[in-house]
Design an enzyme around this catalytic site. Sequence first.
Site, PDB file in Angstrom:
ATOM      1  N   GLY A  11      26.378  -9.278  14.403  1.00 25.83           N
ATOM      2  CA  GLY A  11      25.860  -8.190  15.249  1.00 25.83           C
ATOM      3  C   GLY A  11      24.848  -8.742  16.242  1.00 25.83           C
ATOM      4  O   GLY A  11      23.833  -8.110  16.534  1.00 25.83           O
ATOM      5  N   THR A  13      24.946  -9.145  19.393  1.00 24.89           N
ATOM      6  CA  THR A  13      24.795  -8.532  20.711  1.00 24.89           C
ATOM      7  C   THR A  13      24.151  -7.135  20.603  1.00 24.89           C
ATOM      8  O   THR A  13      24.009  -6.432  21.590  1.00 24.89           O
ATOM      9  CB  THR A  13      26.163  -8.415  21.438  1.00 24.89           C
ATOM     10  OG1 THR A  13      27.083  -7.795  20.537  1.00 24.89           O
ATOM     11  CG2 THR A  13      26.671  -9.777  21.861  1.00 24.89           C
ATOM     12  N   LEU A  16      19.132  -4.535  17.780  1.00 29.31           N
ATOM     13  CA  LEU A  16      18.188  -5.058  16.790  1.00 29.31           C
ATOM     14  C   LEU A  16      17.959  -6.561  16.971  1.00 29.31           C
ATOM     15  O   LEU A  16      16.847  -7.055  16.842  1.00 29.31           O
ATOM     16  CB  LEU A  16      18.717  -4.787  15.379  1.00 29.31           C
ATOM     17  CG  LEU A  16      17.777  -5.246  14.275  1.00 29.31           C
ATOM     18  CD1 LEU A  16      16.644  -4.247  14.103  1.00 29.31           C
ATOM     19  CD2 LEU A  16      18.513  -5.426  12.964  1.00 29.31           C
ATOM     20  N   LYS A 142      19.340  -1.663   7.194  1.00 30.34           N
ATOM     21  CA  LYS A 142      19.559  -0.267   6.871  1.00 30.34           C
ATOM     22  C   LYS A 142      20.391   0.381   7.978  1.00 30.34           C
ATOM     23  O   LYS A 142      20.391  -0.167   9.067  1.00 30.34           O
ATOM     24  CB  LYS A 142      18.228   0.465   6.687  1.00 30.34           C
ATOM     25  CG  LYS A 142      17.384   0.562   7.958  1.00 30.34           C
ATOM     26  CD  LYS A 142      16.500   1.766   7.945  1.00 30.34           C
ATOM     27  CE  LYS A 142      17.128   2.969   8.590  1.00 30.34           C
ATOM     28  NZ  LYS A 142      17.017   3.011  10.042  1.00 30.34           N
ATOM     29  N   ASP A 229      18.277   8.482   9.112  1.00 29.29           N
ATOM     30  CA  ASP A 229      17.785   7.295   9.831  1.00 29.29           C
ATOM     31  C   ASP A 229      16.362   6.932   9.396  1.00 29.29           C
ATOM     32  O   ASP A 229      16.031   5.760   9.255  1.00 29.29           O
ATOM     33  CB  ASP A 229      17.816   7.580  11.337  1.00 29.29           C
ATOM     34  CG  ASP A 229      17.373   6.383  12.173  1.00 29.29           C
ATOM     35  OD1 ASP A 229      17.828   5.266  11.882  1.00 29.29           O
ATOM     36  OD2 ASP A 229      16.572   6.564  13.109  1.00 29.29           O
ATOM     37  N   HIS A 234      12.535   4.735   5.400  1.00 27.04           N
ATOM     38  CA  HIS A 234      11.120   4.473   5.671  1.00 27.04           C
ATOM     39  C   HIS A 234      10.169   5.493   5.037  1.00 27.04           C
ATOM     40  O   HIS A 234       9.208   5.130   4.365  1.00 27.04           O
ATOM     41  CB  HIS A 234      10.860   4.459   7.179  1.00 27.04           C
ATOM     42  CG  HIS A 234      11.810   3.576   7.956  1.00 27.04           C
ATOM     43  ND1 HIS A 234      12.287   2.393   7.463  1.00 27.04           N
ATOM     44  CD2 HIS A 234      12.342   3.702   9.191  1.00 27.04           C
ATOM     45  CE1 HIS A 234      13.078   1.834   8.360  1.00 27.04           C
ATOM     46  NE2 HIS A 234      13.136   2.605   9.417  1.00 27.04           N
ATOM     47  N   LYS A 319      12.520  12.244  17.407  1.00 28.63           N
ATOM     48  CA  LYS A 319      12.589  11.523  18.679  1.00 28.63           C
ATOM     49  C   LYS A 319      12.284  12.487  19.820  1.00 28.63           C
ATOM     50  O   LYS A 319      12.378  13.695  19.659  1.00 28.63           O
ATOM     51  CB  LYS A 319      13.975  10.911  18.843  1.00 28.63           C
ATOM     52  CG  LYS A 319      14.260   9.854  17.752  1.00 28.63           C
ATOM     53  CD  LYS A 319      15.294   8.866  18.199  1.00 28.63           C
ATOM     54  CE  LYS A 319      15.637   7.857  17.113  1.00 28.63           C
ATOM     55  NZ  LYS A 319      14.695   6.742  16.992  1.00 28.63           N
ATOM     56  N   LYS A 324       4.359   8.353  20.617  1.00 26.17           N
ATOM     57  CA  LYS A 324       4.785   7.454  19.544  1.00 26.17           C
ATOM     58  C   LYS A 324       3.570   7.250  18.659  1.00 26.17           C
ATOM     59  O   LYS A 324       2.571   6.636  19.061  1.00 26.17           O
ATOM     60  CB  LYS A 324       5.235   6.111  20.148  1.00 26.17           C
ATOM     61  CG  LYS A 324       5.312   4.951  19.184  1.00 26.17           C
ATOM     62  CD  LYS A 324       6.682   4.795  18.551  1.00 26.17           C
ATOM     63  CE  LYS A 324       6.704   3.666  17.518  1.00 26.17           C
ATOM     64  NZ  LYS A 324       7.865   3.670  16.666  1.00 26.17           N
TER      65      LYS A 324
HETATM   66  C1  BG6 Z   1      14.592   2.278  12.770  1.00 24.38           C
HETATM   67  C2  BG6 Z   1      15.378   3.475  13.191  1.00 24.38           C
HETATM   68  O1  BG6 Z   1      14.854   1.968  11.420  1.00 24.38           O
HETATM   69  O2  BG6 Z   1      13.201   2.546  12.934  1.00 24.38           O
HETATM   70  C3  BG6 Z   1      15.045   3.843  14.635  1.00 24.38           C
HETATM   71  O3  BG6 Z   1      16.760   3.207  13.069  1.00 24.38           O
HETATM   72  C4  BG6 Z   1      13.566   4.009  14.814  1.00 24.38           C
HETATM   73  O4  BG6 Z   1      15.734   5.023  15.019  1.00 24.38           O
HETATM   74  C5  BG6 Z   1      12.820   2.810  14.270  1.00 24.38           C
HETATM   75  O5  BG6 Z   1      13.319   4.147  16.195  1.00 24.38           O
HETATM   76  C6  BG6 Z   1      11.323   3.028  14.293  1.00 24.38           C
HETATM   77  O6  BG6 Z   1      10.700   1.853  13.897  1.00 24.38           O
HETATM   78  P1  BG6 Z   1       9.228   1.521  14.349  1.00 24.38           P
HETATM   79  O7  BG6 Z   1       8.930   0.226  13.693  1.00 24.38           O
HETATM   80  O8  BG6 Z   1       9.249   1.443  15.847  1.00 24.38           O
HETATM   81  O9  BG6 Z   1       8.375   2.645  13.871  1.00 24.38           O
END
Ligand code: BG6
Length: 455
Positions: A11, A13, A16, A142, A229, A234, A319, A324
Amino acid sequence: MKKDLIITIFGSTGDLTSRKLLPAITKLYTEKQISENVLVLALGRRDYDTKSYLEFVSQSKSNKVVNFDVLHKIVKYHKMEITQPDGYESLKELINEHSHEHTKSFFYLAVGPEMFADISMHINTFNLVTKGDTTKAIVFEKPFGHDLDSAKAINQTLWKYFDESQIYRIDHYLGKEMIQNIMTVRFANRIFEEAWHNRSIKSVTIVAKEDQGILGRAGYYDQSGALKDMVQSHLLQILSLLAMEVPVSYNSHDVKNEKVEVMNNLTFDKHATIFGQYKGYLTEPNIKPNSKTDTFVFIKAFVNTPRFKGVPFYLMTGKKLDEKVSYIEIEFEATNEQKKWNLPLSKNKLIIKFAPYESVELVLNSKTPGLRENVQPITLELNQDDIDYGNRSEAYEKLILDITNGHKTLFTRWDEIESSWHFIDKIKARPHELVIYENYEQLKKLMKDKADVVI
Ligand code: BG6
C-alpha cells in the site's frame, strides 16, 4: 548489499505511507534510532521506478517528509500485484538478495482489511514469514475488519500462518505520547490514584474533533464511518486505559487483561446516541449518492464495573467540525463544602490534551486575590510542548521503533479487538437517525438536549 533491517510496505501509494510511514522512517533513520543499514521496499502495482515513485510521494498532498535525500538512499520501489501470487517470487528473491542470517524484516500492510487474508497467505506460502521465526514480523493497519465476524475471520487466517508474537495490530493512538501518559498520570500520582472511582469522578469525556473532511479517502471511509473509524479503535483504547483496574503488573499481558475487562463491561445509553453526516459529504468524489455513512458520532457509554458504575463516559468524534482538537476531560464531583457554599464554583477537572498540542491540565478552585471572599478557577498546566520541544516523537515513530525491537505493549491483542467490535456492533445494530450537520453548534445543541452535556 546485505541489510540489517528490511521494511516492506504494502500500500505504498496510499495516503498513510506518504503522510505517516515514510516521514516516521526518515526521522528514525536521521536520528539513528534504526539501523542505517536499512532497506524500505515500497510495493505497488503502479508503473513506477524508485525515482518516479519518490516524485509521486513528494507531490502527494499529504506528504510530510522533509528530507528526501534519505528516502533516495533507503527506498526501493517494487512493482507487483499484492493480492496475486505472481509477484511474490520476485519479492522473495529481492528480500533474499538483501538478507543475511540475522536480518530483521517486517511486512507492513497499509491496506484495507479485505486484503489482509490474501496477502498473509502469500507471505506465508512464499516463506517470507514462517511461523515462529522471531526475526520476521507482520504489521496490520487498522481497521481490523469491519465488524466482529469479519475481524474473527481475519484473525483465524492470521493465526493459521503466524505466531501471535509475530503479529502487530496497529492503533496509532497508542503510540501518542499523551495516551501513554494516561497510566503514568493515574498510577504515579497519589491524588489521582485515590480519587479514581465513581465516588469522586462525575464524568469522563473523550473527544477527537477534526476540521478536515475525508481527504479523498472515499473508498475506505464510506464503508467505515466515524464509529468504526475512530471509536472502535482509538476512543475505546483510551476509554479502557482510563477505566481499567490497577493491573497485576505493568507488563503488556496484564495491562491488556484489564483493558479487555473494561470493554467486556461496556453499555451505552440508547437514547443519547447521535450519528451525523456533514453537509456536502454526498458530493465528495466517489461517495455513493445516497450514502448513510456517519462522519460524526456521540455516545454516552457506561463501564459497569464496581469502580465506574454510573459514571457517564461521553465519546465524541467527527469530521468537518469547528476545529482539530483531541482531549480527555475527567470531571470530579464537587466537595461537600462546595455543595454548601452558594457560589458558582467550578468543578475540579483533569484534562489531558493530545492535539493540536500536548498538555496535562488540572483545574482547581482558588481564592480570587483581593479583599473579597470570591473563588475562581485556576489551571495548573504542564505543557509538554514547552518543556520537551524537539524531543517529541510522532506516534508512528514510536510504533515502528517498537516493532523493530519486538516490543508489543503498544499493539492491540486479539481479545481487545474482539470485545471492542462486540460493543460497536451492538451500537450499530440499533436503528438510528442520521443528522445532517452544517456546523458544530448544531451538534452541541443536540448533545445538550439528548445527554445534558456541554462539549
Ligand atoms: C485515523 C483515521 O486512524 O486517525 C482518520 O482513519 C483520522 O480518519 C485519524 O483522521 C486521526 O488521527 P490523528 O492522529 O490525526 O488524531
